[in-house]
Write a protein that holds these residues in place. Structure first.
Motif, PDB file in Angstrom:
ATOM      1  N   ALA A  44       0.709  -1.215  -0.138  1.00 53.18           N
ATOM      2  CA  ALA A  44       0.019   0.021  -0.074  1.00 53.18           C
ATOM      3  C   ALA A  44       0.878   1.154   0.032  1.00 53.18           C
ATOM      4  N   ALA A  45       0.459   2.345  -0.572  1.00 51.01           N
ATOM      5  CA  ALA A  45       0.894   3.751  -0.308  1.00 51.01           C
ATOM      6  C   ALA A  45       1.071   4.120   0.987  1.00 51.01           C
ATOM      7  N   PRO A  46       2.356   4.358   1.598  1.00 49.32           N
ATOM      8  CA  PRO A  46       2.748   4.724   2.807  1.00 49.32           C
ATOM      9  C   PRO A  46       2.238   6.020   2.880  1.00 49.32           C
ATOM     10  N   VAL A  47       1.557   6.695   3.862  1.00 49.67           N
ATOM     11  CA  VAL A  47       1.272   8.051   4.153  1.00 49.67           C
ATOM     12  C   VAL A  47       1.742   8.850   5.411  1.00 49.67           C
ATOM     13  N   ALA A  48       2.304   8.146   5.969  1.00 52.00           N
ATOM     14  CA  ALA A  48       2.802   8.971   7.336  1.00 52.00           C
ATOM     15  C   ALA A  48       4.220   9.724   7.080  1.00 52.00           C
ATOM     16  N   ALA A  49       4.576  10.781   7.814  1.00 50.15           N
ATOM     17  CA  ALA A  49       5.786  11.477   7.278  1.00 50.15           C
ATOM     18  C   ALA A  49       6.815  10.519   7.778  1.00 50.15           C
ATOM     19  N   SER A  50       7.895  10.713   7.123  1.00 45.68           N
ATOM     20  CA  SER A  50       9.476  10.140   7.692  1.00 45.68           C
ATOM     21  C   SER A  50      10.012  10.749   8.733  1.00 45.68           C
ATOM     22  N   ARG A  51      10.538  10.004   9.661  1.00 48.90           N
ATOM     23  CA  ARG A  51      11.260  10.606  10.966  1.00 48.90           C
ATOM     24  C   ARG A  51      12.573   9.847  10.716  1.00 48.90           C
ATOM     25  N   PRO A  52      13.681  10.612  11.373  1.00 43.71           N
ATOM     26  CA  PRO A  52      14.925  10.090  11.467  1.00 43.71           C
ATOM     27  C   PRO A  52      14.822   8.706  12.288  1.00 43.71           C
ATOM     28  N   VAL A  53      15.995   7.773  12.106  1.00 41.97           N
ATOM     29  CA  VAL A  53      16.089   6.563  12.680  1.00 41.97           C
ATOM     30  C   VAL A  53      16.176   6.889  14.027  1.00 41.97           C
ATOM     31  N   ALA A  54      15.305   5.910  14.879  1.00 47.46           N
ATOM     32  CA  ALA A  54      15.482   5.945  16.259  1.00 47.46           C
ATOM     33  C   ALA A  54      15.636   4.541  16.952  1.00 47.46           C
ATOM     34  N   PRO A  55      16.301   4.336  18.016  1.00 43.51           N
ATOM     35  CA  PRO A  55      16.411   2.988  18.387  1.00 43.51           C
ATOM     36  C   PRO A  55      15.293   2.380  18.824  1.00 43.51           C
ATOM     37  N   PRO A  56      14.979   1.274  18.884  1.00 38.33           N
ATOM     38  CA  PRO A  56      14.048   0.577  19.301  1.00 38.33           C
ATOM     39  C   PRO A  56      13.865   0.803  20.873  1.00 38.33           C
ATOM     40  N   PRO A  57      12.708   1.122  21.433  1.00 33.42           N
ATOM     41  CA  PRO A  57      12.463   1.200  22.913  1.00 33.42           C
ATOM     42  C   PRO A  57      13.299   0.099  23.799  1.00 33.42           C
ATOM     43  N   PRO A  58      13.969   0.671  24.959  1.00 33.21           N
ATOM     44  CA  PRO A  58      14.569  -0.411  25.524  1.00 33.21           C
ATOM     45  C   PRO A  58      13.537  -1.250  26.271  1.00 33.21           C
ATOM     46  N   THR A  59      14.007  -2.461  26.464  1.00 33.80           N
ATOM     47  CA  THR A  59      12.804  -3.460  27.544  1.00 33.80           C
ATOM     48  C   THR A  59      13.867  -4.170  28.498  1.00 33.80           C
ATOM     49  N   CYS A 181       1.723  -0.979   5.947  1.00 36.37           N
ATOM     50  CA  CYS A 181       0.370  -0.738   6.392  1.00 36.37           C
ATOM     51  C   CYS A 181      -0.082  -1.674   7.509  1.00 36.37           C
ATOM     52  N   ASP A 182      -0.705  -1.335   8.664  1.00 37.40           N
ATOM     53  CA  ASP A 182      -1.239  -2.428   9.590  1.00 37.40           C
ATOM     54  C   ASP A 182      -2.226  -1.708  10.283  1.00 37.40           C
ATOM     55  N   GLY A 183      -3.158  -2.662  10.505  1.00 32.53           N
ATOM     56  CA  GLY A 183      -4.468  -2.035  11.366  1.00 32.53           C
ATOM     57  C   GLY A 183      -5.080  -0.917  10.910  1.00 32.53           C
ATOM     58  N   GLY A 184      -5.057  -0.538   9.460  1.00 30.87           N
ATOM     59  CA  GLY A 184      -5.786   0.421   9.005  1.00 30.87           C
ATOM     60  C   GLY A 184      -5.028   2.021   8.765  1.00 30.87           C
ATOM     61  N   HIS A 185      -3.596   1.711   9.532  1.00 31.47           N
ATOM     62  CA  HIS A 185      -2.799   2.910   9.466  1.00 31.47           C
ATOM     63  C   HIS A 185      -1.450   2.511   8.486  1.00 31.47           C
ATOM     64  N   CYS A 186      -0.910   3.519   7.972  1.00 32.43           N
ATOM     65  CA  CYS A 186       0.415   3.364   7.280  1.00 32.43           C
ATOM     66  C   CYS A 186       1.559   4.329   7.701  1.00 32.43           C
ATOM     67  N   GLY A 187       2.795   3.898   7.546  1.00 27.29           N
ATOM     68  CA  GLY A 187       4.014   4.850   7.530  1.00 27.29           C
ATOM     69  C   GLY A 187       4.948   4.478   6.632  1.00 27.29           C
ATOM     70  N   THR A 188       5.723   5.605   6.470  1.00 28.04           N
ATOM     71  CA  THR A 188       6.814   5.289   5.489  1.00 28.04           C
ATOM     72  C   THR A 188       7.984   4.594   5.920  1.00 28.04           C
ATOM     73  N   LEU A 189       8.915   4.419   5.214  1.00 28.63           N
ATOM     74  CA  LEU A 189      10.086   3.815   5.752  1.00 28.63           C
ATOM     75  C   LEU A 189      10.715   4.429   6.912  1.00 28.63           C
ATOM     76  N   MET A 190      11.246   3.831   7.924  1.00 27.03           N
ATOM     77  CA  MET A 190      11.863   4.156   8.944  1.00 27.03           C
ATOM     78  C   MET A 190      11.062   5.442   9.989  1.00 27.03           C
ATOM     79  N   SER A 191       9.799   5.464   9.518  1.00 28.32           N
ATOM     80  CA  SER A 191       9.027   6.470  10.330  1.00 28.32           C
ATOM     81  C   SER A 191       8.543   5.557  11.738  1.00 28.32           C
ATOM     82  N   ASP A 192       8.189   6.237  12.681  1.00 26.46           N
ATOM     83  CA  ASP A 192       8.005   5.854  14.094  1.00 26.46           C
ATOM     84  C   ASP A 192       6.980   4.550  13.888  1.00 26.46           C
ATOM     85  N   PHE A 193       6.186   4.815  13.048  1.00 31.11           N
ATOM     86  CA  PHE A 193       5.030   3.657  12.656  1.00 31.11           C
ATOM     87  C   PHE A 193       5.611   2.527  12.116  1.00 31.11           C
TER      88      PHE A 193
END
Length: 321
Positions: A44-59, A181-193
């Motif tokens: 699908a066509a991603p729609v969310a804005a790109s964001r800088p690369v961020a590390p995964p949240p620590p667990t 895209c997942d759950g009705g939402h989409c995000g571009t490569l490396m966005s938070d989503f």
């Protein structure tokens, strides 16, 4: 027009992956691969804005992946030439320890896309066949962004089908340089989503392989010839390296083996005798056959060192006759 060009570029990567995977499968096929048609269009066509690369949240702290020891001595005639210096030795899982104790072939499964096909071909050539069974579970034109067409976790879980799996090597990425895209939402490569969805899918995938008892390795992507695509590949490599660190999975960085002295893309490399060898395929994305052996040599040495250490522990614990 910009978005159309983006789609065509990414679809071209998938077509090239099909061609490369078919060539490798023809040359090395073992009949283990499950054939399944996969659509080549992005989900699908991603729609969310790109964001800088961020590390995964620590667990929590990363799990230990093993100690480092000096390169073990190889037997005469052995194909693998361990890299100079230290080779990491990974603590075996119960599954691998059991296989080694019983003196059985070590079962190595390679999972991925068309690049995974190539990693499989390299390990198949490098690991001695009397000691290792190297199976190809990879499938061209697949990826973690394309779950609407093929859920990798479910598909590969079924491919393993209850077989003992000692070592799993994962090599995905080129087809995931797109939005998700997942759950009705989409995000571009490396966005938070994108990072949240892909990170969750990968973590669940790794847990599936661990349920099969496997020691796991993640192989990164090489440097790409196209500067724009290489920027995407580097961003994904950095994301997956941090994610694997958090999951306690050894990350195998092959980028240094695909550049020249100035850190630029190179199409050829020099063998130990100084002769030039073709490193990359003509698409500037995949490797040549020699190239796949070149970039997986260190991983093959690491696998052998870890198995040898497990065997040494097994022999030390055996009763004296």
């Amino acid at each position: 027009m910009t978005w159309l060009r983006f789609l065509l570029d990414r679809t071209a990567v998938l077509f090239l992956g099909v061609a490369a995977g078919a060539a490798i499968g023809y040359a090395f096929g073992t009949g283990n691969e499950t054939k399944q048609a996969v659509s080549l269009a992005p989900e699908a066509a991603p729609v969310a804005a790109s964001r800088p690369v961020a590390p995964p949240p620590p667990t929590g702290p990363a799990a230990p992946t093993g100690a480092t020891v000096q390169t073990p001595t190889t037997t005469p005639g052995e194909v693998v030439e361990p890299t100079p210096g230290a080779v990491p030795v990974d603590t075996p899982t119960n599954q691998l320890a059991s296989t080694v104790t019983q003196g059985k072939q070590v079962h190595v499964g390679v999972f991925g896309d068309s690049f995974g096909d190539g990693v499989w071909s390299g390990l198949y050539k490098l690991l001695p066949r009397d000691q290792y069974r190297v199976d190809k579970y990879s499938q061209a034109s697949t990826g973690f962004t394309r779950y609407r067409r093929l859920n990798l976790e479910n598909h590969d879980d079924q491919q393993i089908d209850g077989q003992p799996l000692d070592i799993a090597v994962i090599a995905f990425g080129a087809n995931d340089a797109q939005g998700v895209c997942d759950g009705g939402h989409c995000g571009t490569l490396m966005s938070d989503f994108w990072q949240k969805v892909i990170g969750g899918r990968v973590e669940s995938y790794v847990n599936m392989l661990r349920r099969h008892g496997a020691t796991i390795y993640w192989v990164g992507l090489p440097v790409m010839r196209d500067a724009s695509f290489d920027a995407d590949a580097l961003a994904m490599d950095q994301f997956y390296e941090r994610l694997m660190q958090r999951l306690g999975v050894p990350y195998i960085d092959i980028r240094p083996f695909t550049v020249d002295a100035q850190g630029r893309y190179q199409a050829y490399y020099s063998d130990p005798g100084g002769s030039p060898k073709l490193l990359r395929a003509g698409d500037g994305i995949h490797m040549s056959m020699n190239g796949y052996m070149h970039v997986t040599k260190g991983l093959a040495a690491r696998i052998q060192a870890s198995v040898a250490a497990a065997k040494g522990k097994s022999d030390a614990g055996a009763p004296t006759p």
